[in-house]
Motif scaffolding. Structure first.
Motif, short mmCIF file in Angstrom:
data_model
loop_
_atom_site.label_atom_id
_atom_site.label_comp_id
_atom_site.label_asym_id
_atom_site.label_seq_id
_atom_site.Cartn_x
_atom_site.Cartn_y
_atom_site.Cartn_z
N LEU A 1 0.45 -0.87 -0.05
CA LEU A 1 -0.14 -0.07 0.16
C LEU A 1 1.01 1.00 -0.01
N LEU A 2 1.51 1.51 0.38
CA LEU A 2 2.79 2.74 0.79
C LEU A 2 3.39 2.39 -0.05
N ASN A 3 3.98 1.49 -0.86
CA ASN A 3 4.76 1.49 -2.40
C ASN A 3 3.78 2.58 -3.52
N ASN A 4 2.47 2.35 -3.18
CA ASN A 4 2.05 2.62 -4.10
C ASN A 4 1.58 4.40 -3.30
N LEU A 5 1.90 4.78 -2.33
CA LEU A 5 1.22 6.34 -2.51
C LEU A 5 2.89 6.99 -2.26
N HIS A 6 2.67 7.61 -3.61
CA HIS A 6 3.80 8.20 -4.09
C HIS A 6 3.61 10.00 -3.33
N ASP A 7 2.89 10.18 -3.24
CA ASP A 7 2.67 11.60 -1.96
C ASP A 7 1.73 11.28 -0.63
N ASP A 8 3.58 11.98 -0.40
CA ASP A 8 4.20 12.16 1.48
C ASP A 8 2.91 12.82 2.17
N SER A 9 2.10 13.42 1.15
CA SER A 9 0.78 13.94 1.77
C SER A 9 0.33 13.46 2.04
N GLN A 10 -0.67 12.82 1.54
CA GLN A 10 -1.48 11.70 0.82
C GLN A 10 -2.38 11.59 2.64
N PHE B 1 7.59 3.12 10.74
CA PHE B 1 8.75 2.21 10.79
C PHE B 1 9.65 1.84 9.05
N LEU B 2 8.25 2.05 8.38
CA LEU B 2 8.71 1.74 7.10
C LEU B 2 9.10 2.94 6.28
N GLU B 3 8.53 4.27 6.87
CA GLU B 3 8.86 5.06 6.22
C GLU B 3 10.33 5.71 6.64
N LEU B 4 11.02 4.66 7.75
CA LEU B 4 12.16 4.51 8.12
C LEU B 4 13.34 3.51 7.63
N LYS B 5 12.74 2.90 6.43
CA LYS B 5 12.98 2.11 4.99
C LYS B 5 13.39 0.24 6.14
N GLU B 6 12.83 1.14 7.81
CA GLU B 6 12.48 -1.00 8.41
C GLU B 6 11.62 -1.57 7.19
N THR B 7 12.08 -2.94 6.58
CA THR B 7 11.15 -3.95 5.69
C THR B 7 11.70 -5.24 6.22
N ASP B 8 12.38 -5.71 7.32
CA ASP B 8 12.76 -6.86 7.55
C ASP B 8 11.73 -7.41 7.98
N PRO B 9 10.46 -8.57 7.20
CA PRO B 9 9.36 -8.84 7.57
C PRO B 9 9.76 -9.80 9.35
N LYS B 10 10.34 -10.29 9.34
CA LYS B 10 10.77 -10.89 11.19
C LYS B 10 11.08 -9.59 12.06
N TYR B 11 11.50 -8.28 11.85
CA TYR B 11 11.95 -7.52 12.57
C TYR B 11 10.70 -7.00 13.00
N LEU B 12 10.02 -6.44 11.76
CA LEU B 12 8.44 -6.05 12.51
C LEU B 12 7.26 -6.66 12.18
#
Length: 215
Positions: A85-94, A105-116
């Motif tokens: 969902l977030l990858n498809n949202l290109h407008d940060d102000s949305q 967390f995803l905004e901070l580039k944390e993408t490890d599924p186990k960590y999340l």
């Protein structure tokens, strides 16, 4: 417990688990598996053979493993959906893009599924039972002390500037950081509830024992 889990999931994942009505089938399966896994994990404190059971995958440990699989499957699926969902949202102000904790967390580039997954479950474990038990004792004490209940109600009405016959939606719309800062009596009542009925009494007791040992 169901209401608290719904609230916690809304804050963490940004989704409505709908545990109170039970209309979300996958959510209901997750809730049941999560509660069962919690209970079985606590059972280890009195089960001296749990490590053997885990090694052989029998009894309570086999049931625990099955429930953990249900929990993991549900959480991993939500994490994957949130990333897509977030990858498809290109407008940060949305609006709504970064409102929940997982999105931050995803905004901070944390993408490890186990960590999340660990982050999500840690927040759920920390927020669900503690909040639910505190609120349960809080409302119990209000019922035992109607004079305190009346004072809290008056303070809320005064802080939010709503009438006594306002709807829940009207009241909820007025509750924000500014109005909460004005509710000193409510804060004191909640603090007293935690003092009388601490949400994590075992931890508090252990800390007190260690503190006494230091002296």
């Amino acid at each position: 417990m169901k209401a608290t889990l719904d609230s916690v999931f809304k804050v963490i994942m940004g989704i409505d688990l709908d545990g109170l009505s039970g209309t979300y089938e996958e959510g209901a399966r997750f809730t049941a598996a999560f509660d069962t896994a919690n209970g079985l994990t606590s059972f280890r404190f009195v089960d001296f053979f749990w490590k053997i059971k885990r090694f052989l995958n029998i009894g309570s440990e086999a049931e625990l493993r099955k429930n953990i699989e249900v929990v993991d499957e549900f959480v991993y699926k939500l994490i994957k959906s949130k990333i897509e969902l977030l990858n498809n949202l290109h407008d940060d102000s949305q609006p709504g893009k970064k409102e929940d904790i997982l999105s931050r967390f995803l905004e901070l580039k944390e993408t490890d599924p186990k960590y999340l997954r660990d982050v999500v479950l840690n927040f759920v474990i920390a927020g669900k039972d503690t909040t639910a038990t505190t609120l349960s004792w809080f409302f119990y004490l209000l019922c035992k002390h109607p004079d305190i209940q009346e004072k809290i109600a008056k303070e809320i009405i005064q802080a939010t500037q709503v009438s006594s016959n306002s709807s829940f939606e009207e009241l909820a719309a007025k509750v924000n950081e500014e109005t909460l800062d004005k509710m000193h009596y409510l804060h004191a009542a909640l603090s007293e509830t935690l003092r009388l009925y601490p949400a994590v009494p075992v931890v508090r007791t252990c800390i007190e024992v260690e503190h006494e040992k230091c002296y």
